[in-house]
Structure formats: structure tokens, C-alpha cells
Design an enzyme around this catalytic site. Structure first.
Site, PDB file in Angstrom:
ATOM      1  N   THR A   1       0.784  -1.166  -0.019  1.00 14.08           N
ATOM      2  CA  THR A   1       0.091  -0.138   0.121  1.00 14.08           C
ATOM      3  C   THR A   1       0.857   1.253   0.160  1.00 14.08           C
ATOM      4  O   THR A   1       2.090   1.223   0.231  1.00 14.08           O
ATOM      5  CB  THR A   1      -1.117   0.163   1.139  1.00 14.08           C
ATOM      6  OG1 THR A   1      -0.171   0.156   2.424  1.00 14.08           O
ATOM      7  CG2 THR A   1      -1.615  -1.255   1.319  1.00 14.08           C
ATOM      8  N   CYS A   2       0.316   2.301  -0.415  1.00 11.76           N
ATOM      9  CA  CYS A   2       0.823   3.636  -0.223  1.00 11.76           C
ATOM     10  C   CYS A   2       0.962   4.531   0.940  1.00 11.76           C
ATOM     11  O   CYS A   2       0.699   5.444   1.100  1.00 11.76           O
ATOM     12  CB  CYS A   2       0.178   4.684  -1.327  1.00 11.76           C
ATOM     13  SG  CYS A   2       0.187   3.995  -3.032  1.00 11.76           S
ATOM     14  N   ASP A   3       1.229   3.721   1.911  1.00 11.32           N
ATOM     15  CA  ASP A   3       1.459   4.227   3.281  1.00 11.32           C
ATOM     16  C   ASP A   3       2.788   3.793   3.835  1.00 11.32           C
ATOM     17  O   ASP A   3       3.108   2.579   3.762  1.00 11.32           O
ATOM     18  CB  ASP A   3       0.319   3.700   4.302  1.00 11.32           C
ATOM     19  CG  ASP A   3       0.100   4.384   5.593  1.00 11.32           C
ATOM     20  OD1 ASP A   3       1.412   4.481   6.351  1.00 11.32           O
ATOM     21  OD2 ASP A   3      -0.874   4.837   6.053  1.00 11.32           O
TER      22      ASP A   3
END
Ligand SMILES: *Cc1c(COP(=O)(O)O)cnc(C)c1O
Length: 379
Positions: free
Chosen positions: A326-328
Site C-alpha cells: 500500500t501507499c502508506d
């Protein structure tokens, strides 16, 4: 390493499920239940539903005679749907809405956890005559996933909480504690049992006879390191009960969650990317299609270190940073302590993450970044 069972291997080979998924082998769950039952024959087993509430797991355990520790009305409904009766369900959360207690009472549930007088008063109002047990604090030392501080009261306070329950017409039934999840020390129950015995004596002096000690969960899953057997835990706990209670033995219950289902599950995942951050970077980054939001939340602070199997495990290994898709930026699984994976590992390779039957599916986000929640197959 936890078992990679032949049934799980065959399922993955024949069905080739798309995307990351958890596969749980019910035979392993049944064997675990029976080893708890055999090791502690006089102790009732309340499976902690939150560890993995898959209907097939609850049904298999209900058929074996298990009781259920639940934390919400929804978990109680799942236990009922699996065939449990109300006398086999405990509302073990110390933090409950009064209307949920009323619903539980209407469904026939008569066993409740408390750790303060305000919670006792809620139960007295809407679940009259029920049994309550008081949870006491435990420091969670030696546990890889401690649960200290949030739940339980100081053992010194427990007698007044229980006496309050008695005065309000409830049955002051006993004491509970949780020594911390993934508890590697078989003797961790001893101090809490000593405190529980002290509370029993104090209550007896006040004319109230407690009956039950709830020993909680804490039984481990085999991850990378060996853990003691169920039998070793049973023996240590039995010895402590005898030492602290002598001839006047209380009823006992245990609430295994992780220890019941952790070793029964394997997650199949895939390598999405392998990269370096600079030309002379020493440690490769390996990105999987599963991360902290896809079911591996217990890698928080790198607390739980899952075994990861690849098809190239005979090859030379080197340390890697493992991250999710994910983009975290918190979606990194292992970085402080890098994880050895085969140098020959390639993008597209399948990996198997074992010991993942507990605390994975229900910790997975609904659809963060558009990634589906973790799929589960119970076979
Ligand atoms: C979570 C929980 C358990 C299960 O703990 P494990 O360490 O997974 O066995 C047992 N009892 C209570 C009250 C819990 O909240």
C-alpha cells in the site's frame, strides 16, 4: 516452524486461488482443541472468538464441546450460529455498552467480565442475577504481544468490585487475568494465580465464596522460534494452582485464541517488487502483495515475526527489508531487524507465511488503497 500441512499444500496446488489468501486446516484446529482438553481435563475451554471467527472454525469447535469467549453482540451471534448454547458463552470484554449487555442477557448469556464498579452497575441494571468475574491487571512480561494496562484492576481493588456485585444481587463468581498474548514463559501464570488466591481468601473473610479462576489466553503459536508444548503450559499452571489454592481447588477456564488457531493457517502471497534504494544499497527491499493493512497487523513494532517460506529456500540468503503493497509508509513489516530471504528470489515468486491462522483476517482493512480484505478458505 509451524506445520505446512499436506492438505493446505494440495489446496493451493489444485485451486490456485488468485491474490493473497489465508488457508486454515481444520484438522489442526481440532487437534489443538483436543490437546488443550486432554492436558487440562478439569478446565473448561472458551475459545477467544476474536482470534479467528470463521464460521467453519466456530462450528468445528462447538461440535467438540468448546465454549466461547466473546467481546461483542456480533461475536455472540456468531457463536450461536455455530451451534453454541447461551451457557457456553461468556461476555469477556470489560468495556461494554449497557444496551449490549441487555441484548446478551436477552439471548441468555449469564457470564460477564468486569474490572470496575461502574461496569458492575451496568450489569446489575440489565442482567440481574448474572455471574461476574473480576479481571485483574497482569504486567504481560515475557509476552510478545502484551495486553497490560488497558484491562483489569489492581488485585487490591478486586475485592471491593466483587463485593459491590454481590451487594447488587449479582453472583460474585471469580477472578480473571490474561498474562499477555504469545506468552513464552510457562510460569507466567504463577504470580496472577497467587494474586487470585489472595482475592479468594479476602472474599471468604467478607463472607463471599468465589468459585472460578479464568486463566485467559496467552498460549503461543510456533513462529520462527520453538515454543513450549501445550502440555508444558498445562503442567506449570496445574502446579501453580495446587501451590496457591491447596485442597480447595477453584473451577478453572482457559480462553485460548492464538494457541488454538495460529498454527492452523498459512497465507499465500506473492513478491510484487524487489529493489534497492541506491547503487550501493546493502539491503534489498522486497514488496509483497500483503502487508500491515492486508492482515499482517501484528508485525506492528515487528512484534510477531512470521516464518516466510519460498520455493528457493535451499539457496544462499541475504537480509531484506520486507514491506507491503500500500501507499502508506508505515506498511513495512520488517526493517529494524532485516529478514533473511534467498538472493535468488524473483518478482512474481509465491511465498507462504505460516502461523497466520490467528489475528489476520479480522485485522485486515476493508479496502485500503483498493486492496481487497484478506480472503480466507477453511478446509
Ligand atoms: C484476546 C483474548 C484472549 C485470547 O488471547 P490469546 O493470547 O490469543 O490466547 C483471551 N481472553 C481475552 C479476554 C481476550 O481478550
Amino acid at each position: 516452524m509451524p506445520p505446512m500441512t499436506a492438505r493446505i499444500r494440495e489446496f493451493l496446488r489444485d485451486r490456485r486461488p488468485e491474490g493473497p489468501c489465508l488457508v486454515v486446516d481444520l484438522d489442526v484446529v481440532r487437534r489443538k482443541y483436543l490437546s488443550f482438553a486432554r492436558t487440562m481435563p478439569d478446565t473448561r475451554i472458551f475459545y477467544a472468538v476474536k482470534a479467528n471467527p470463521a464460521p467453519e472454525i466456530l462450528k468445528a469447535l462447538a461440535e467438540l464441546g468448546s465454549c466461547f469467549d466473546t467481546a461483542s453482540v456480533a461475536e455472540m451471534q456468531m457463536a450461536f450460529a455455530a451451534g453454541a448454547t447461551a451457557d457456553r458463552i461468556s461476555f469477556g470484554n470489560t468495556i461494554k455498552k449497557e444496551r449490549d449487555i441487555a441484548t446478551a442477557y436477552a439471548m441468555g448469556v449469564r457470564l460477564y467480565a468486569v474490572d470496575c464498579e461502574a461496569e458492575v452497575e451496568k450489569i446489575a441494571r440489565v442482567a440481574p442475577g448474572s455471574k461476574v468475574f473480576c479481571r485483574i491487571l497482569s504486567d504481560g512480561a515475557d509476552a510478545e504481544w502484551p495486553l497490560s494496562r488497558k484491562f483489569g484492576c489492581d488485585p487490591e481493588m478486586a475485592p471491593s468490585v466483587l463485593e459491590h456485585a454481590h451487594r447488587l444481587g449479582l453472583e460474585a463468581y471469580g477472578v480473571s487475568f490474561h498474562v499477555g498474548s504469545q506468552q513464552r514463559n510457562t510460569k507466567a501464570w504463577d504470580a496472577a494465580l497467587a494474586a487470585a488466591a489472595g482475592i479468594f481468601r479476602e472474599m471468604a473473610e467478607r463472607g463471599i465464596r468465589l468459585k472460578m479462576v479464568n486463566l485467559g489466553g496467552g498460549f503461543p503459536t510456533k513462529y520462527l522460534n520453538e515454543v513450549p508444548s501445550v502440555e508444558a503450559y498445562g503442567q506449570a499452571i496445574t502446579d501453580s494452582i495446587l501451590a496457591h489454592f491447596g485442597n480447595d481447588l477453584p473451577e478453572t477456564i482457559i480462553e485460548p485464541g492464538r494457541g488454538m488457531v495460529g498454527e492452523a493457517g498459512v497465507i499465500k502471497a506473492e513478491v510484487v517488487l524487489i529493489s534497492k534504494k541506491s547503487a550501493d544499497d546493502q539491503v534489498r527491499w522486497v514488496y509483497l502483495d500483503i502487508g500491515k493493512f492486508g492482515g499482517l497487523a501484528e508485525t506492528m513494532d515487528e512484534a510477531i515475526r512470521y516464518p516466510i517460506l519460498t520455493e528457493r529456500d535451499g539457496d544462499a540468503m541475504e537480509p531484506c527489508i520486507i514491506a507491503g503493497p500500500t501507499c502508506d509508509s508505515v506498511d513495512v513489516l520488517y526493517e529494524k531487524t532485516p529478514y533473511a530471504l534467498p538472493i535468488s528470489l524473483e518478482i512474481g515468486d509465491e511465498v507462504l507465511i505460516t502461523g497466520t491462522g490467528a489475528y489476520t483476517t479480522t485485522y485486515s482493512a476493508v479496502a485500503f488503497n483498493g486492496f481487497d480484505p484478506l480472503k480466507a478458505y477453511v478446509i
